[in-house]
Design a protein around this motif. Sequence first.
Motif, PDB file in Angstrom:
ATOM      1  N   GLN A 134      11.743  -2.208   7.763  1.00  0.00           N
ATOM      2  CA  GLN A 134      13.245  -1.697   7.082  1.00  0.00           C
ATOM      3  C   GLN A 134      13.517  -0.456   7.627  1.00  0.00           C
ATOM      4  N   PRO A 135      14.693  -0.239   8.353  1.00  0.00           N
ATOM      5  CA  PRO A 135      15.071   1.142   8.872  1.00  0.00           C
ATOM      6  C   PRO A 135      15.659   2.247   7.856  1.00  0.00           C
ATOM      7  N   TRP A 136      14.854   2.427   6.954  1.00  0.00           N
ATOM      8  CA  TRP A 136      15.355   3.433   5.860  1.00  0.00           C
ATOM      9  C   TRP A 136      15.676   4.951   6.609  1.00  0.00           C
ATOM     10  N   ASP A 137      16.069   5.723   6.027  1.00  0.00           N
ATOM     11  CA  ASP A 137      16.225   6.903   6.444  1.00  0.00           C
ATOM     12  C   ASP A 137      14.808   7.789   6.547  1.00  0.00           C
ATOM     13  N   PRO A 138      14.218   8.085   7.440  1.00  0.00           N
ATOM     14  CA  PRO A 138      12.813   8.598   7.716  1.00  0.00           C
ATOM     15  C   PRO A 138      12.676   9.772   6.852  1.00  0.00           C
ATOM     16  N   GLN A 139      13.480  10.641   6.683  1.00  0.00           N
ATOM     17  CA  GLN A 139      13.639  11.646   5.915  1.00  0.00           C
ATOM     18  C   GLN A 139      13.622  11.636   4.380  1.00  0.00           C
ATOM     19  N   ASN A 140      13.635  10.347   3.964  1.00  0.00           N
ATOM     20  CA  ASN A 140      13.967  10.316   2.430  1.00  0.00           C
ATOM     21  C   ASN A 140      12.743   8.985   2.087  1.00  0.00           C
ATOM     22  N   LEU A 141      11.895   8.824   2.771  1.00  0.00           N
ATOM     23  CA  LEU A 141      11.098   7.684   2.605  1.00  0.00           C
ATOM     24  C   LEU A 141      10.236   8.134   1.173  1.00  0.00           C
ATOM     25  N   ARG A 142      10.149   7.037   0.186  1.00  0.00           N
ATOM     26  CA  ARG A 142       9.232   7.116  -1.191  1.00  0.00           C
ATOM     27  C   ARG A 142       8.607   5.784  -1.188  1.00  0.00           C
ATOM     28  N   LEU A 143       7.540   5.925  -1.418  1.00  0.00           N
ATOM     29  CA  LEU A 143       6.475   4.756  -1.748  1.00  0.00           C
ATOM     30  C   LEU A 143       7.234   3.945  -3.094  1.00  0.00           C
ATOM     31  N   HIS A 144       7.123   2.818  -2.965  1.00  0.00           N
ATOM     32  CA  HIS A 144       7.592   1.987  -4.074  1.00  0.00           C
ATOM     33  C   HIS A 144       6.414   1.913  -5.122  1.00  0.00           C
ATOM     34  N   THR A 145       6.599   1.872  -6.335  1.00  0.00           N
ATOM     35  CA  THR A 145       5.446   1.596  -7.142  1.00  0.00           C
ATOM     36  C   THR A 145       4.509   0.647  -6.936  1.00  0.00           C
ATOM     37  N   ASP A 146       4.955  -0.577  -6.268  1.00  0.00           N
ATOM     38  CA  ASP A 146       3.915  -1.539  -5.899  1.00  0.00           C
ATOM     39  C   ASP A 146       2.887  -0.960  -4.777  1.00  0.00           C
ATOM     40  N   ASP A 147       3.434  -0.071  -3.947  1.00  0.00           N
ATOM     41  CA  ASP A 147       2.625   0.417  -2.483  1.00  0.00           C
ATOM     42  C   ASP A 147       1.606   1.306  -3.501  1.00  0.00           C
ATOM     43  N   ILE A 148       2.069   2.106  -4.475  1.00  0.00           N
ATOM     44  CA  ILE A 148       1.292   2.976  -5.046  1.00  0.00           C
ATOM     45  C   ILE A 148       0.219   2.556  -5.880  1.00  0.00           C
ATOM     46  N   GLU A 149       0.516   1.319  -6.621  1.00  0.00           N
ATOM     47  CA  GLU A 149      -0.464   0.521  -7.350  1.00  0.00           C
ATOM     48  C   GLU A 149      -1.464  -0.110  -6.513  1.00  0.00           C
ATOM     49  N   GLY A 150      -0.910  -0.519  -5.287  1.00  0.00           N
ATOM     50  CA  GLY A 150      -2.118  -1.369  -4.478  1.00  0.00           C
ATOM     51  C   GLY A 150      -3.108  -0.037  -3.857  1.00  0.00           C
ATOM     52  N   ILE A 151      -2.690   0.903  -3.447  1.00  0.00           N
ATOM     53  CA  ILE A 151      -3.581   1.784  -2.743  1.00  0.00           C
ATOM     54  C   ILE A 151      -4.239   2.539  -3.707  1.00  0.00           C
ATOM     55  N   GLN A 152      -4.004   2.858  -4.868  1.00  0.00           N
ATOM     56  CA  GLN A 152      -4.536   3.308  -6.017  1.00  0.00           C
ATOM     57  C   GLN A 152      -5.674   2.279  -6.571  1.00  0.00           C
ATOM     58  N   TYR A 153      -5.400   1.056  -6.539  1.00  0.00           N
ATOM     59  CA  TYR A 153      -6.474   0.015  -6.791  1.00  0.00           C
ATOM     60  C   TYR A 153      -7.702   0.329  -5.983  1.00  0.00           C
ATOM     61  N   LEU A 154      -7.549   0.546  -4.606  1.00  0.00           N
ATOM     62  CA  LEU A 154      -8.550   0.515  -3.863  1.00  0.00           C
ATOM     63  C   LEU A 154      -9.186   1.976  -3.935  1.00  0.00           C
ATOM     64  N   TYR A 155      -8.511   3.190  -4.036  1.00  0.00           N
ATOM     65  CA  TYR A 155      -8.942   4.456  -3.953  1.00  0.00           C
ATOM     66  C   TYR A 155      -8.925   5.390  -5.102  1.00  0.00           C
ATOM     67  N   GLY A 156      -7.837   4.936  -5.976  1.00  0.00           N
ATOM     68  CA  GLY A 156      -7.794   5.692  -7.338  1.00  0.00           C
ATOM     69  C   GLY A 156      -6.682   6.735  -7.162  1.00  0.00           C
ATOM     70  N   PRO A 157      -6.390   7.534  -8.061  1.00  0.00           N
ATOM     71  CA  PRO A 157      -5.024   8.598  -7.995  1.00  0.00           C
ATOM     72  C   PRO A 157      -5.678   9.741  -7.386  1.00  0.00           C
ATOM     73  N   PRO A 158      -4.805  10.885  -7.050  1.00  0.00           N
ATOM     74  CA  PRO A 158      -5.307  12.109  -6.600  1.00  0.00           C
ATOM     75  C   PRO A 158      -6.145  12.713  -7.756  1.00  0.00           C
ATOM     76  N   GLU A 159      -6.969  13.669  -7.018  1.00  0.00           N
ATOM     77  CA  GLU A 159      -7.794  14.304  -7.931  1.00  0.00           C
ATOM     78  C   GLU A 159      -7.170  14.954  -8.947  1.00  0.00           C
ATOM     79  N   ASP A 160      -6.182  15.695  -8.788  1.00  0.00           N
ATOM     80  CA  ASP A 160      -5.174  16.307  -9.860  1.00  0.00           C
ATOM     81  C   ASP A 160      -4.911  15.576 -10.892  1.00  0.00           C
TER      82      ASP A 160
END
Length: 475
Positions: free
Chosen positions: A237-263
């Motif tokens: 998907q050729p989005w504007d590379p300067q304004n890419l924001r992860l979708h909630t779905d992407d965040i849920e997937g990666i945090q399922y594996l590794y958890g949220p940031p320590e902060d």
Amino acid sequence: MKSFLLLITLCGALTCALPVVQETEKVAEKDMEFAKKYMESYYPESDSTPVRRSRIIAADKIQRMQEFFGLRVTGKLDSSTLDAMKKPRCGVPDLGEYNTFPNSPKWGKRDLTYSIQNYTPDMHQADVDDAIERAWKVWSDVTPLTFSRVYGRPADIEISFAARSHGDYMPFDGQGGQLAHAYSPAFGGNAHFDEDESWTRDLQGTNLFLVAAHEFGHSLGLGHSNVWGSLMFPVYQPWDPQNLRLHTDDIEGIQYLYGPPEDDEGSSGNPAPPPKIPTEAPSTDLCNSDLAFDAVTTLRGETVFFKDSFFWRKHPSRSDIEKTPISAFWPALSSGIDAAYESEADDTVFLFKGHKYWATKGNIIQPGFPKNIHHLGFPRTVKKIDSAAYDKSSKKTYFFSGNKYWRYDEAKNSMEKGYPRKITADFHQIGSNVDAAILHNGHFSLFSGSNQYEFDSKTKKFLVMKRSNRWFGCL
């Protein structure tokens, strides 16, 4: 046979390339052969099912593909389905929402290293370094992971550019084919980019940052998602590379594996469970009683509300409302969408701005656009369209401009006789101007200022007036 079995094993662990759109086949038999190969690649039978050659594709398999891509589920190889098959995409089979590879492989440490083995001559080396670093940052921003580049010694993940056969049983196929592939953590996570492509820092060719961010999701253990708009959706998907924001779905997937940031969660080191979709009330700007919209349309099952340089996306089965810059989806358009409507059967959304309009499938603007609104049959006195609504049952589109409205016959590609008509002649309660419009569940929702007026789509009988933001659960 051994090579074939090894290739199948690798494809289960490897995210394969993002194919470039091919020229539309003009011969039905070629389309069928193309579709059969597509289904065999991305919607394979189970390992225990014997391979059978057939001249047709089972309807249930086509339905699976249509459901995954949010298309109209017909079980038939219609033009919209073929168009979706021919879009740029990754080469591994499609799964469900956010997904991980089988057995959810992940890295057993938080501090990962990477090395860049070589460079593409298409870009300055500094631009390649920047694209790779930014692609890793997409994932480090939402996890406790860190990514450090190393030189002259082994790294956890190696990144390289290669053409054709390059030693991993998954050869690239030259320009116009696969763009890149990456292995899951179980197989080392290395990422390869096809040197025969034209890599760029912008959208004039294939944007390295966008492809790398997608592939690194695979390097960390994510499979593909069926959520359109997510980074891990299989289509490039050729989005504007300067304004890419992860979708909630992407965040849920990666945090399922590794958890949220320590902060966010401290430093316990335990991966968090998949985050719950927010259930709290929408943000205050959405619930502002004076909120008014520029345009409203459906888009692949979601309802999209445009306002200034942003739009909100509302999915019928989810309570969270996503706000996205217009330019992130349509780089050619930055703000001020006047009107929009979707033709679901064609998987096409039409966007109007001033005297021009665009046709887009997903976030890909179609060739030949923008066009002038007067090509639709509007008189020269009409300078812009205020709002539009499509009636899929009659295949008629209603256009509102100033104090008048027109009805366009999509089947005949012409304006209907007897129009324009005064808005107040048929939609009595709304007044003389319509800012946004949508036809939903047999009702017209016409927006004027901060209010929406509902009418029966057949009789135009007035039903009720509500605040525009009632769509978001605001009181």
